[in-house]
Motif scaffolding. Sequence first.
Motif, PDB file in Angstrom:
ATOM      1  N   THR A   2       0.785  -0.975  -0.001  1.00  0.00           N
ATOM      2  CA  THR A   2       0.103  -0.102  -0.037  1.00  0.00           C
ATOM      3  C   THR A   2       0.916   1.301  -0.011  1.00  0.00           C
TER       4      THR A   2
ATOM      5  N   ALA B 219       1.071   3.548   2.323  1.00  0.00           N
ATOM      6  CA  ALA B 219       1.503   3.547   3.659  1.00  0.00           C
ATOM      7  C   ALA B 219       2.742   2.654   3.930  1.00  0.00           C
ATOM      8  N   GLN B 220       2.667   1.519   3.281  1.00  0.00           N
ATOM      9  CA  GLN B 220       3.821   0.561   3.357  1.00  0.00           C
ATOM     10  C   GLN B 220       5.154   0.999   2.586  1.00  0.00           C
TER      11      GLN B 220
ATOM     12  N   GLU C   1       6.840   3.707   4.125  1.00  0.00           N
ATOM     13  CA  GLU C   1       7.440   3.386   5.450  1.00  0.00           C
ATOM     14  C   GLU C   1       8.865   2.445   5.226  1.00  0.00           C
TER      15      GLU C   1
ATOM     16  N   ALA D  10       5.469   5.369  12.400  1.00  0.00           N
ATOM     17  CA  ALA D  10       4.398   6.001  12.018  1.00  0.00           C
ATOM     18  C   ALA D  10       4.029   7.493  11.966  1.00  0.00           C
TER      19      ALA D  10
ATOM     20  N   VAL E   3       5.722   8.535   8.763  1.00  0.00           N
ATOM     21  CA  VAL E   3       4.742   8.369   7.563  1.00  0.00           C
ATOM     22  C   VAL E   3       3.643   9.152   7.671  1.00  0.00           C
ATOM     23  N   ASP E   4       3.071   9.519   8.793  1.00  0.00           N
ATOM     24  CA  ASP E   4       1.975  10.301   8.856  1.00  0.00           C
ATOM     25  C   ASP E   4       2.109  11.725   8.372  1.00  0.00           C
TER      26      ASP E   4
ATOM     27  N   VAL F 120       2.762  11.655   4.420  1.00  0.00           N
ATOM     28  CA  VAL F 120       1.432  11.764   3.520  1.00  0.00           C
ATOM     29  C   VAL F 120       0.693  12.804   3.722  1.00  0.00           C
TER      30      VAL F 120
ATOM     31  N   THR G  28      -3.538   6.175   1.590  1.00  0.00           N
ATOM     32  CA  THR G  28      -2.582   5.385   2.321  1.00  0.00           C
ATOM     33  C   THR G  28      -2.987   4.137   2.123  1.00  0.00           C
ATOM     34  N   LYS G  29      -4.386   3.636   2.152  1.00  0.00           N
ATOM     35  CA  LYS G  29      -4.462   2.237   1.963  1.00  0.00           C
ATOM     36  C   LYS G  29      -4.463   1.589   0.621  1.00  0.00           C
TER      37      LYS G  29
END
Length: 361
Positions: free
Chosen positions: A91, A93-94, A97, A121, A124-125, A128, A137-138
């Motif tokens: 994803t 997010a992944q 990260e 986290a 990443v937050d 994004v 993110t998903k």
Amino acid sequence: MSGVSFEGVTKRFDTVTAVDALTLDIVDGEFMVLLGPSGCGKSTALRMIAGLETISDGVLRIGDRVVNNVEAKDRDIAMVFQSYALYPHMTVAQNVEFPLKARKYSVDGGPPRKLTADERAERVDDAVKTLGLAELTKRKPGALSGGQRQRVALARAMVRRPEVFLMDEPLSNLDAKLRAQTRLDIVELHREVATTFVYVTHDQVEAMTMADRMAVIADGRLQQVGEPQTVYERPANLFVARFIGSPPMNTIEGEVAEAGVVAAGASRIPFTGDVAKGRKVVVGLRPEHLHLGEGDIEATVKAVEWLGHERHVIVDIAGSKAIVRQETDEGAAPRIGETVHLGHHVENVHVFDAGSTERLN
Ligand SMILES: Nc1ncnc2c1ncn2[C@@H]1O[C@H](COP(=O)(O)OP(=O)(O)OP(=O)(O)O)[C@@H](O)[C@H]1O
Ligand SMILES: [Mg+2]
């Protein structure tokens, strides 16, 4: 945060000298653009900063550290490429990260260590959100537009909080509209992270709009370094003069007839500056600095291109083709074959040596 300094850096591949004795100081926190045509050595220069190419000669520093023999993994840099190089099965997010899991980081000047899940986290937050990806993110890269993918690649570079960001033509896969948008995103990212950016492009519009300073390169050699406005207003040689600006600068061969006047065919072109009489020169005049009407330059109209808000009037001046940019509301277009006179401001005339091509005024 660190600057990058090239001191006589050369890169040879067998018979090709890709980068030839490059000396360039990129200041801490600056947005530096390396600009030049295909094959001029931009990517090679960038890849030497990244540690992806060895250095044949000279000294390369990141901050105060000589990095000639420092491996890529031991340099605190992040690189963004033209191809986003995202992992399709992860994803957003992944993907963002990923570099945080892959290696250790020094936090607040401490020794390098693995980041905790919370620290990852948080980074990443932050990334994004900065890049407007919070809603996505998903998703996986396959379900994103090109511009969104490039922003994911930028976010992935940002989470590392590197000393230097390197970008190699990151916008070339995007269409014109997205390019303009992503250009702004990258400039904003630079402002946000206040870190050194080295950005490679062959597109002078990107360089003009994004750079604090730009370094113009041709055939592996540095031609000029400066702020965009300076390079536009005072190009150091004919190469830079013709490379910066659209439509490109008109160039007309002539000879200095008397103090401050170049003779080119029937035209006498006054300029500012001190160039010796009799010198063979090339005069440079930008299309936007010529206007139809009263003036010293005599020209014949060859064609007219209509672009809506403006026209490009293509003329012949003393055997050289030249373009005059005319706002559509400045009046009617001239007729093909008509003899016209062109006006200009003397301070907008660039004079180059016909032999060396260096600027003279
Ligand atoms: N691994 C290599 N082996 C041999 N020659 C190379 C290698 N990499 C680059 N070159 C040559 O070095 C020169 C500079 O290449 P480089 O990729 O730095 O250009 P560039 O300015 O990034 O061009 P482009 O805009 O097309 O990406 C070119 O002549 C290229 O063919
Ligand atoms: Mg390249």
